[in-house]
Design an enzyme around this catalytic site. Structure first.
Site, mmCIF file in Angstrom:
data_model
loop_
_atom_site.group_PDB
_atom_site.id
_atom_site.type_symbol
_atom_site.label_atom_id
_atom_site.label_comp_id
_atom_site.label_asym_id
_atom_site.label_seq_id
_atom_site.Cartn_x
_atom_site.Cartn_y
_atom_site.Cartn_z
ATOM 1 N N SER A 429 11.800 12.421 -1.487
ATOM 2 C CA SER A 429 10.508 11.774 -1.296
ATOM 3 C C SER A 429 9.360 12.751 -1.462
ATOM 4 O O SER A 429 8.222 12.328 -1.603
ATOM 5 C CB SER A 429 10.444 11.094 0.066
ATOM 6 O OG SER A 429 10.919 11.953 1.066
ATOM 7 N N HIS A 450 12.724 6.907 -6.513
ATOM 8 C CA HIS A 450 12.281 6.979 -5.123
ATOM 9 C C HIS A 450 12.324 5.595 -4.487
ATOM 10 O O HIS A 450 11.417 4.791 -4.688
ATOM 11 C CB HIS A 450 10.861 7.579 -5.069
ATOM 12 C CG HIS A 450 10.362 7.772 -3.676
ATOM 13 N ND1 HIS A 450 9.055 7.572 -3.322
ATOM 14 C CD2 HIS A 450 11.013 8.128 -2.547
ATOM 15 C CE1 HIS A 450 8.926 7.807 -2.024
ATOM 16 N NE2 HIS A 450 10.090 8.138 -1.540
ATOM 17 N N GLU A 462 9.919 3.869 -7.168
ATOM 18 C CA GLU A 462 9.142 4.704 -8.099
ATOM 19 C C GLU A 462 10.134 5.455 -8.981
ATOM 20 O O GLU A 462 11.037 6.122 -8.467
ATOM 21 C CB GLU A 462 8.281 5.708 -7.321
ATOM 22 C CG GLU A 462 7.123 5.076 -6.586
ATOM 23 C CD GLU A 462 6.318 6.085 -5.774
ATOM 24 O OE1 GLU A 462 5.090 6.101 -5.904
ATOM 25 O OE2 GLU A 462 6.921 6.865 -5.006
ATOM 26 N N ASN A 500 3.123 7.681 -1.667
ATOM 27 C CA ASN A 500 2.918 8.577 -0.523
ATOM 28 C C ASN A 500 1.606 9.343 -0.650
ATOM 29 O O ASN A 500 0.959 9.653 0.340
ATOM 30 C CB ASN A 500 4.088 9.557 -0.392
ATOM 31 C CG ASN A 500 5.298 8.880 0.230
ATOM 32 O OD1 ASN A 500 5.181 7.784 0.787
ATOM 33 N ND2 ASN A 500 6.456 9.502 0.125
#
Ligand code: NAD
Length: 706
Positions: A429, A450, A462, A500
């Site tokens: 991540s 991801h 992702e 993120n």
């Protein structure tokens, strides 16, 4: 035999007429106005023909019956009256269908949604295939509208009030077996037997007593207060689920059923059409339909690089059987593929299998899945402690601890145990994919996939391509993600990828507000009212301070905009305030419920007390996300504003009724956002200074979606 713009009429020797829907040049059938008119014409002709014993309604597509009304046509409606008129037209045609002088059987194989479901409701019989692709439902509320071709009237009459409410208010899709259980279909058979079964129903022509005519239903129909009780229970559940978000459609559907169930059909249809007319033009409907477009576009074209062709994935493997590895293995097993799950010891492997079983068992309990399905899926996950059998694997996902050196070692191990064609992905991540991939012998087949936690609930993945990843690898990963019914977005290998990175811009600003003296409950409440599934501090507690501080540190090292936020998170982690997992974070957790903790001030040391208004809190935390999204577009982390909106909705729960982060930004106006950011930059620091792209858009008077 004759064809009328997507409708084919085939007359058989035995007096059965088959009406086949087959929209020209389209993968799925939709009920465009043209098709509806052709259908009407076809029914009129048949009503006057002699010697007909029955009608079969079928589809010419492979795994699609009728996907629904044409969303694009709904989007072009500009007045409520127009929308109401359109609903009346559909209703009229389906009422014609319901009044045909001979029995009509719908032959349902593949998706049957929205208008498709309303069509089968007007048939005499409904026979469905047992294929997993067969799904029946009324997803209109997900588009901000209600069924407008008779669905709110005919469905409760057929299956009863409570089953109808369940389907109409949630928009969920039923498999054939579940549809049979509630009486929405009459029989479920293997696809090869469908035509014969449908003919048998027409030949026998039995009289069916629908669930909607059972004694209890009669009471619901006749006794208003009893009906109100069922409706108010459903309403309470709905309010809990939607948490104050601006979703008028399901509430309107409730009112319609309250008012019309048990009454005159024609009157009910009029009420339904009027409500549809009003709902179709609301901002929520417009935003949800735009989101629907984004989703469909993403399935067709997830933003792949040129020249890559997906390779088939028959066998997959996951290395690391933790929370993520188990979830990913389960998702892959769900598509029907065999998946090996490797870990270093028996205990973590057993834990991974238990986790997968726990998720499936809870789905079985909620009747979302059958026991047999649970067994089949579990049987496809093969636990292992070695790499034996990895030679014939097509796709490996690594999901071991977040540690660069460990991930590099595992990558080398995987490479020496698989064939040269095998695709290898990491689920990291926060580590740069290129850095992990530096040790690869074949960097072209290495990328990031991801997944988000929990995997079985989060629809986004992702796909992170490095400069060295081959186009076929990206295409294969995207195809795989689609096959497991998730949505891929292709992002560049930059720290934090897309989701993120944006999320941290928002969380960081919430932390600044806290240091300035805002109360955390006030901040959380403001953003929950905006529609976020939970406020920023509750979210940080969910993620865990150890993980959040690590991600924040990585992002700060890369972009340098959040030092004080990182320090605060690290302070909490050092004080063992990890969040929900140990019952103590920004909040204290008692029986899983957050309660404010007065001690938090001692850690944060606020500069005083401030009481910003809700709107100010929202702008202060959301505009930095818009700004960061603009930077991501500049740096080509993603190619299209729609990728940002889908990513934020599917990856973080950004409120769908707002259409997405950048659609929300367009609503405020880019010029105004630039001015607000400039003021905030002068007050709070350069990190808020508007991105070059926003300045450029303001100069050229452009929006993200114009
Ligand atoms: P976890 O600690 O639950 O699981 C890691 C597993 O890897 C453990 O079962 C461990 O035994 C196993 N493992 C360690 N070394 C191994 C080796 N040499 N060979 C095989 N297995 C080995 O971790 P997690 O939360 O599932 O995270 C895994 C990865 O997914 C990390 O890179 C993390 O950053 C990423 N990720 C996590 C989340 C999340 O919210 N948990 C979300 C997205 C991505």
């Amino acid at each position: 035999m004759g064809t009328l713009a997507g409708i084919e009429k085939i007359r058989e020797a035995d007096g059965i007429v088959r009406i086949r829907f087959d929209s020209p040049d389209a993968r799925v059938n939709t009920l465009t106005e043209r098709i509806l008119m052709a259908f009407q014409e076809c029914l009129e002709e048949l009503a006057n023909e002699a010697g007909i014993r029955g009608i079969l309604i079928e589809s010419g597509k492979t795994a699609n019956f009728i996907a629904g009304a044409d969303v694009r046509e709904i989007q072009t409606l500009s007045t409520s009256l127009e929308a109401e008129t359109k609903a009346r037209l559909g209703q009229k045609i389906f009422s014609r269908l319901a009044a045909m002088p001979v029995p009509v059987a719908a032959v349902i194989h593949g998706t049957c949604l929205g208008g498709g479901t309303e069509l089968i409701l007007a048939c005499t019989y409904r026979i469905a295939s047992d294929d997993p692709s067969t799904r029946i439902g009324l997803p209109e509320v997900r588009l901000g509208i209600i069924p407008g071709f008779g669905g709110t009237q005919r469905l409760p009459r057929l299956v009863g009030l409570r089953s109808a409410l369940d389907l109409i208010l949630t928009g969920r899709e039923l498999r054939a077996s579940a549809a049979l259980r509630i009486g929405l279909v009459d029989e479920v058979v293997p696809v090869e037997l469908l035509p014969a079964a449908a003919r048998r129903w027409i030949a026998d022509h039995p009289v069916r007593r629908p669930a909607g005519q059972r004694p209890l239903e009669r009471l619901f129909q006749r006794i208003g207060p009893l009906r109100s009780l069922v409706i108010s229970l459903a309403e309470r559940k709905l309010r809990e689920k939607l948490k104050g978000g601006d979703y008028p459609a399901p509430f309107r559907a409730l009112r319609i059923l309250q008012e019309t169930y048990g009454g005159d059909l024609d009157q009910g249809l009029r009420v339904e059409a009027r409500a549809l007319g009003e709902l179709a033009l609301t901002p929520t409907a417009k935003n949800l339909m735009a989101l629907f477009d984004l989703n469909s576009r993403q399935r067709r074209n997830p933003g792949l690089p040129e020249g890559g062709k997906a390779r088939p994935v028959r066998r997959a493997a996951v290395v690391g059987a933790g929370i993520m590895g188990a979830g990913i293995a389960l998702a892959i097993a769900g598509k029907g593929a065999q998946v090996r799950m490797k870990d270093v010891a028996v205990e973590p492997l057993a834990r991974g299998l238990r986790e997968a079983h726990r998720i499936l068992a809870s789905q079985v309990r909620r009747k979302r899945r059958t026991r047999r399905d649970l067994r089949d899926r579990m049987a496809r996950i093969q636990p292992t402690l070695s790499y034996s059998g990895f030679r014939c694997i097509d796709f490996v996902v690594e999901a071991v601890f977040e540690d660069l050196e460990l991930k590099r070692r595992i990558l080398r191990e995987i490479e020496s145990n698989v064939s040269p064609e095998c695709l290898i992905a990491t689920n990291t991540s926060s580590l740069p994919i290129g850095e992990i991939g530096r040790v690869a012998d074949h960097p072209g087949r290495f990328l990031g996939v991801h997944f988000f936690n929990p995997v079985h609930r989060m629809p986004l993945v992702e796909i992170v391509a490095t400069d060295r990843t081959d186009p076929w690898a990206v295409a294969t990963a995207a195809e795989m993600v689609k096959e497991i019914r998730k949505v891929p977005i292709v992002v560049r290998d930059r720290p934090g990828f897309l989701v993120n990175r944006l999320l941290m811009a928002y969380l960081g600003e919430a932390l600044h507000l806290l240091e300035e003296g805002a109360e955390l409950t006030r901040v959380d409440r403001a953003l929950e009212r905006f529609g976020m599934p939970m406020g920023p501090f509750r979210l940080l507690d969910q993620v865990g301070m150890d993980v959040a501080s690590r991600v924040a540190r990585t992002l700060n090292e890369a972009y340098g905009r959040g030092e004080s936020a990182v320090e605060l998170l690290e302070k909490l982690a050092a004080a063992k305030r990890f969040g929900v997992k140990n019952g103590k974070g920004f909040y204290l957790y008692q029986d899983g419920k957050p309660v404010p903790d007065p001690e938090i001030d001692q850690l944060v040391r606020p500069q005083g007390r401030i009481r910003p208004a809700g709107e100010e809190i929202c702008l202060r935390t959301l505009l930095p996300m818009v700004n960061e999204a603009a930077r991501c577009l500049e740096e080509e982390v993603v190619g299209r504003p729609g990728d940002v909106d889908l990513g934020m909705i599917l990856g973080t729960g950004f409120p769908p009724f707002r259409g997405g982060l950048l659609r929300y930004a367009d609503g405020i106006g880019i010029g105004k956002i630039v001015s607000l950011l400039e003021v905030m930059a002068s007050r709070y620091g350069e990190r808020m200074a508007p991105a070059e792209l926003l300045l450029e858009m303001t100069r050229r008077k452009k929006n993200f979606f114009s």
